[in-house]
Design an enzyme around this catalytic site. Structure first.
Site, short mmCIF file in Angstrom:
data_model
loop_
_atom_site.label_atom_id
_atom_site.label_comp_id
_atom_site.label_asym_id
_atom_site.label_seq_id
_atom_site.Cartn_x
_atom_site.Cartn_y
_atom_site.Cartn_z
N LYS A 181 1.09 -1.23 0.34
CA LYS A 181 -0.46 0.04 0.25
C LYS A 181 0.65 1.48 -0.34
CE LYS A 181 -4.14 1.92 1.91
NZ LYS A 181 -5.36 1.97 3.63
N GLU B 194 10.40 -5.22 4.17
CA GLU B 194 10.57 -6.87 3.47
C GLU B 194 9.80 -6.77 2.26
OE1 GLU B 194 9.16 -7.12 7.38
OE2 GLU B 194 8.37 -6.14 5.68
N GLY C 145 -4.96 -3.47 4.78
CA GLY C 145 -4.39 -4.51 3.87
C GLY C 145 -5.29 -5.89 4.34
N ARG C 146 -5.64 -5.76 5.20
CA ARG C 146 -6.25 -7.46 5.97
C ARG C 146 -7.66 -7.42 5.05
NH1 ARG C 146 -4.99 -4.64 9.55
NH2 ARG C 146 -7.05 -3.93 11.13
N GLU D 74 -5.01 -8.99 14.75
CA GLU D 74 -4.41 -7.53 14.15
C GLU D 74 -6.08 -6.36 13.73
OE1 GLU D 74 -2.46 -6.41 10.19
OE2 GLU D 74 -0.94 -6.37 11.64
N HIS E 167 -5.70 -34.95 15.78
CA HIS E 167 -4.05 -35.83 15.76
C HIS E 167 -3.05 -34.39 16.00
CE1 HIS E 167 -5.54 -39.38 14.28
NE2 HIS E 167 -6.43 -38.89 13.60
N LYS F 36 8.99 -2.29 14.65
CA LYS F 36 9.50 -1.78 13.09
C LYS F 36 10.60 -0.30 13.27
CE LYS F 36 6.06 -2.98 10.24
NZ LYS F 36 4.88 -2.02 9.77
#
Length: 496
Positions: free
Chosen positions: A172, A178, A233-234, A319, A349, A461
């Site tokens: 964005k 990253e 973003g999410r 978030e 399991h 950050k």
């Protein structure tokens, strides 16, 4: 919750667009439901929903709307933000996505670079749709590059063919560390593979709200797809962030994905609170917080195709609503529990021992699909076994078992929902994601939390920058204003 005499459905059973929600194992009686719906009314939930879809600045801390619903408004009915209808811009992006789908020829590999909300949604959708029998696919290898760890980068470079690869950079802000580092590494790989600067520029595509930064990076303007500040973003997979879905499975499939989400949006806006699936799902979790003070929540999709769904939901829920203060800056009594899960029956399991006999009550959403996910000869039999395990686990968790041997005693009274999809296709995948988006925002409204900002992710950050500089220099470090004594000692462990 009262029902009309003519209504033959049990009060715990609700449906929308073929999706069934069964909350019978929540243990909520009629008085409990009446109390919950009163809480929803006290929180002015209907007004919240109207403001959400109406373009109001519901993200109060950042003074902007939260209008991801506009991205799947296929009817193109006007959505006004600060006096402007945003739908022409959204429709223009749809047109450009469709044109790009028709344009790409001879592409073997797509590298999608993004992290967080720029990664989870498209990665989940690509993975889930790949399991659908007979789905039309262009068969490109879709590579998702998110982690700054170069292991992921190296694996992609080993598999992708540089001369027939396209790269989509999703950020964005176009400043995410990253993403920009990984994008530069991929450009270097393309150069090392003999691609010219002109060829690389034709290879790069971007999805961003920062067009100038994308152009400065080397992306041609016609290859940049816009992203707006009213899209979190999410919540962004419905935008050009979902470009890999359209490129791999066709624009019609992408529209089906949007259509499923739009169907849930329409239900969320129009259904009474007492029949509203996202609202009821949110209220069941609120009830368990108030009754059992639960700290965790599990989602178990009994479909291997949805194995990425819990990871997507972790970001969406935690978030959005992992806050300790409300919209007014006051401490909250409840907020988001820890979210975890994986596909059943693998999950049985792994950690179901804790769910059945652990000291903590952990509510569960079981997700089941009516139809098998393959055409194999064994499909019906295997699917029957899969569904029987889903139903049996919910029953065992709810009812428990008493024996003279404490080790073989199951306390029961472990609450769960059952969500049934008629099938898994693009429509119902979109509907499922939108259903949980609306559940998340409903919980935010009930807790008076802003579900659309995430200030807590920023501190780490900021602190990482001086630490990275200290690791780069390699000299002994002492505690200072940016680095505490323990972290300084740890830096020295790495440097020596």
């Amino acid at each position: 919750m009262s029902l009309k005499p003519a209504d033959k459905n049990p009060q715990h059973l609700h449906q929308s667009n073929g999706i069934v929600l069964d909350s019978a194992y929540q243990g909520i009686d009629e008085a409990g439901w009446l109390s919950l719906f009163q809480q929803a009314k006290n929180a002015h939930l209907k007004q919240f929903i109207a403001d959400l879809f109406g373009g109001k600045h519901i993200n109060n801390s950042e003074n902007r709307p939260a209008l991801h619903s506009a991205l799947r408004n296929l009817d193109k009915s006007p959505v006004i933000v600060d006096g402007k209808d945003v739908m022409p811009d959204v429709a223009e992006v749809w047109h450009r996505i469709e044109a790009l789908c028709n344009k790409w020829v001879g592409v073997t590999d797509v590298i999608h670079i993004g992290i967080g909300g720029s990664d989870f949604g498209p990665r989940l959708a690509i993975e889930a749709l790949a399991h659908i029998p007979d789905i039309e696919s262009r068969g490109m290898r879709m590579h998702f590059l998110a982690n700054i760890d170069t292991a992921e980068l190296a694996r992609i470079q080993q598999r992708a063919l540089p001369h027939s690869t396209r790269v989509i950079i999703v950020s964005k802000s176009f400043t995410t560390l990253e993403t920009t580092k990984n994008a530069k590494a991929i450009v270097r790989w393309l150069k090392d593979s003999g691609r010219t600067e002109s060829q690389i520029n034709n290879t790069l595509f971007a999805v961003t709200a920062n067009v100038p930064a994308a152009k400065e990076f080397g992306v041609k303007e016609e290859n940049i797809f816009p992203f707006w500040d009213w899209v979190g973003g999410r919540y962004s997979v419905w935008s050009a962030v979902g470009l890999p879905i359209a490129l791999q499975y066709g624009f019609d499939t992408f529209k089906e994905f949007l259509s499923g989400a739009q169907a849930i949006d329409q239900h969320y806006q129009s259904a009474p609170l007492e029949e509203n699936l996202p609202v009821i799902m949110a209220l069941t979790l609120l009830y368990q917080q108030q009754k059992h003070h639960i700290k965790s929540f599990a989602v178990i999709p009994y479909a291997d195709a949805l194995d990425w769904f819990p990871k997507w939901l972790q970001q969406l829920d935690m978030e959005s609503n992992g806050k300790s203060v409300d919209r007014d800056g006051k401490p909250v009594k409840y907020s988001c529990p820890v979210v975890f899960g994986s596909s059943g029956s693998n999950a049985q399991h792994s950690y179901f021992q804790l769910l059945h006999q652990g000291t903590e009550v952990i509510p569960i959403d079981f997700i089941a699909i009516r139809e098998p996910m393959s055409h194999l000869p064994e499909a019906k039999e295997h699917h029957r076994i899969l569904l029987s395990n889903c139903l049996a686990q919910a029953q065992a968790l709810a009812n428990g078992k008493k024996t003279d041997n404490p080790n073989n005693t199951y306390p029961g009274k472990r609450p769960s929902n059952l969500l049934i999809l008629p099938k898994l296709n693009a429509f119902y995948l979109g509907a499922l994601l939108a259903l949980y988006e609306s559940r998340t925002t409903t919980l935010g409204a009930l807790w008076n939390i802003n579900s659309f900002d995430q200030p807590g992710v920023e501190l780490g950050k900021v602190l990482a920058k001086p630490i990275e500089a200290a690791l780069k220099e390699g000299n002994p470090v002492q505690a200072n204003g940016n680095i505490d004594a323990i972290t300084a000692a740890r830096i020295n462990l790495f440097n020596h």
